[in-house]
Design an enzyme around this catalytic site. Structure first.
Site, PDB file in Angstrom:
ATOM      1  N   GLU A 202      52.458 -31.953  78.379  1.00 18.34           N
ATOM      2  CA  GLU A 202      53.123 -32.913  79.255  1.00 18.34           C
ATOM      3  C   GLU A 202      52.150 -33.676  80.167  1.00 18.34           C
ATOM      4  O   GLU A 202      52.177 -33.531  81.398  1.00 18.34           O
ATOM      5  CB  GLU A 202      54.211 -32.207  80.077  1.00 18.34           C
ATOM      6  N   GLU A 305      57.976 -28.592  71.816  1.00 16.12           N
ATOM      7  CA  GLU A 305      58.678 -27.774  72.820  1.00 16.12           C
ATOM      8  C   GLU A 305      60.086 -28.276  73.040  1.00 16.12           C
ATOM      9  O   GLU A 305      60.327 -29.484  73.138  1.00 16.12           O
ATOM     10  CB  GLU A 305      57.922 -27.777  74.147  1.00 16.12           C
TER      11      GLU A 305
END
Length: 454
Positions: A202, A305
């Site tokens: 991220e 994810e």
């Protein structure tokens, strides 16, 4: 010889999940009338090859796992990784040092050790590495394993913290690249073959937990000038490098910036993505994945994810959570994804442990006081893909004539077909399944998922 397929079904209200509920034999195809509900599969039209389907062993998963009885541990690993008795996960993600799903922040070196002489994965030997080795054994000795960092050590960053975002200091870019390479080598010395790695989890999220920011240009330059060359120099050049590792919303822009640079792109195997751009209830942005696949067809796309956030213990048997998995997995595969990686394999009764209170759902939860293990409906929905869609399968054309049914389909190298059908409606449906020149009538219950395979 007419085609015959077995039907495995998971339906809301039914006592069994992934249950064998019938067999269908096919006959010559007829023209489907306009009013029929139909699923059309064309095995001659083929697309991406499947890498695998799986989940993540985090510190949290491993800590909860360590507290289970030996029998419960064995049962859990069998349920996840055994291809016959379980759902046959073949893909595994883990973290480089700590993440939010650790009981505390930690790294593998002493503060300020730019030489990395103190490097040691000792914290992972307590719980995480034993669980990963157990998973490898349950899977038959092979798992496609990749690793991801959440943050560089605090002293390498401009904010002086592993938390709250911050950026890598330019003077430590080479050190951080060597750190990552050391982590890969250390895991392999511990008996865990590492297939690949992502550059940064991220990279556009400033989180209250471990996080670090790269702009698209910064990630491109780090790959081109530091991480790619370091992996090659350390004999790790064949490890698969995955960029982005964040949501679908910005995937195309990130891919364009990095892959447009040939010197960066030569190190990149694929682009990873998450599903959290839809956390507020918006429509999944599968179109962005498809646009990236269309623009960069030689680059692999991998869901790295996904988890249902905002843990609520009263919702362990939530059917909506499971249906989110089914709908989004179908959408991602149809958009060109080669694989799909869920987040924590196992969490406790609070949705943790998590050192910043970022509690989430997992497909399996264990009560650490009682040892009771609960399998959620999401586990079964994931299994409809992982058990029947194996590595090496190719996605084939599959569409539904009605929006009430969602579908995707695959053909394995030996010709075995796997068709997944999801009914999000509140009524059962009879649908005409046409495969090439053959067809059969199939019934799917309300709020159900089916996989049809030999």
């Amino acid at each position: 010889m007419p085609l015959t397929l077995r039907i495995h079904t998971t339906a809301q209200g039914a006592p069994e999940r992934l249950a064998l509920t019938g067999t269908v034999s096919f006959q010559a195809r007829q023209q489907a009338p306009e009013g029929d509900v139909s699923v059309f599969v064309n095995p001659a039209q083929r697309f991406q090859t499947v890498l695998g389907i799986g989940g993540a062993i985090t510190d949290a998963s491993a800590e909860v796992f360590a507290g289970l009885s030996p029998n419960a541990q064995a049962d859990l690993l069998t349920a996840y990784f055994d291809p016959q008795q379980g759902i046959g996960y073949t893909l595994l993600r883990t973290t480089i040092h700590s993440s939010d799903f650790s009981s505390a922040s930690y790294t593998y070196v002493q503060d300020g050790d730019a030489s990395l002489a103190s490097f040691d994965v000792a914290p992972d030997r307590v719980h995480r590495l034993p669980m990963i080795r157990g998973a490898l054994k349950a899977a038959g000795g092979r798992l496609t394993t990749y690793v991801s960092p959440w943050s560089a050590p605090a002293w390498m960053k401009d904010n002086g913290s592993m938390l709250q975002g911050g950026a890598l200091l330019p003077e430590h870019a080479g050190t951080w690249a060597r750190y990552i390479a050391k982590a890969v080598k250390a895991y392999e010395q511990e008996g865990v073959p590492v297939w690949g790695l992502t550059v940064q989890n991220e990279p556009m999220a400033r989180q209250r937990w471990e996080s670090m920011i790269y702009t698209a240009e910064q990630e491109r330059d780090f790959v081109r000038d530091h991480l790619g060359p370091t992996l090659a120099r350390e004999g790790l050049g064949d490890r698969k490098l995955i960029v982005w590792d964040h949501n679908r919303d910005l995937i195309k822009q990130r891919a364009d910036v990095i892959l447009s640079d040939p010197e960066a792109a030569k190190y990149v195997w694929g682009v990873g993505f998450h599903w959290y751009e839809t956390w507020a209830g918006g429509a999944p942005m599968h179109g962005n994945v498809a646009a990236t696949q269309q623009a960069w067809p030689a680059t692999n796309l991998l869901l790295t994810e996904a988890t249902v956030e905002r843990f609520d213990p009263s919702q362990l048997q939530s059917w909506a959570n499971a249906e989110r998995y089914g709908q989004q997995m179908i959408g991602d595969f149809n958009a060109g994804a080669v694989g799909w990686t869920d987040w924590n394999l196992l969490l406790d009764e609070t949705g943790g442990p998590n050192h910043v209170g970022n509690f989430c759902f997992a497909p399996v939860h264990a009560d650490r006081a009682t040892g009771r293990v609960t399998f959620t409906p999401s586990f079964a929905y994931l299994g409809h893909f992982s058990k029947f869609v194996r590595p090496g399968a190719q996605r084939v054309s599959a569409v539904s004539s009605r929006s009430s049914l969602h579908t995707t389909a695959f053909v394995h190298p030996d010709g075995r077909l796997a068709v997944v059908v999801l009914n999000l409606g509140d009524a059962p449906l009879d649908y005409r399944l046409q495969v090439g020149e053959e067809e059969a009538w199939v019934r799917i219950p309300a709020r159900a998922i089916q996989t049809l395979s030999p």
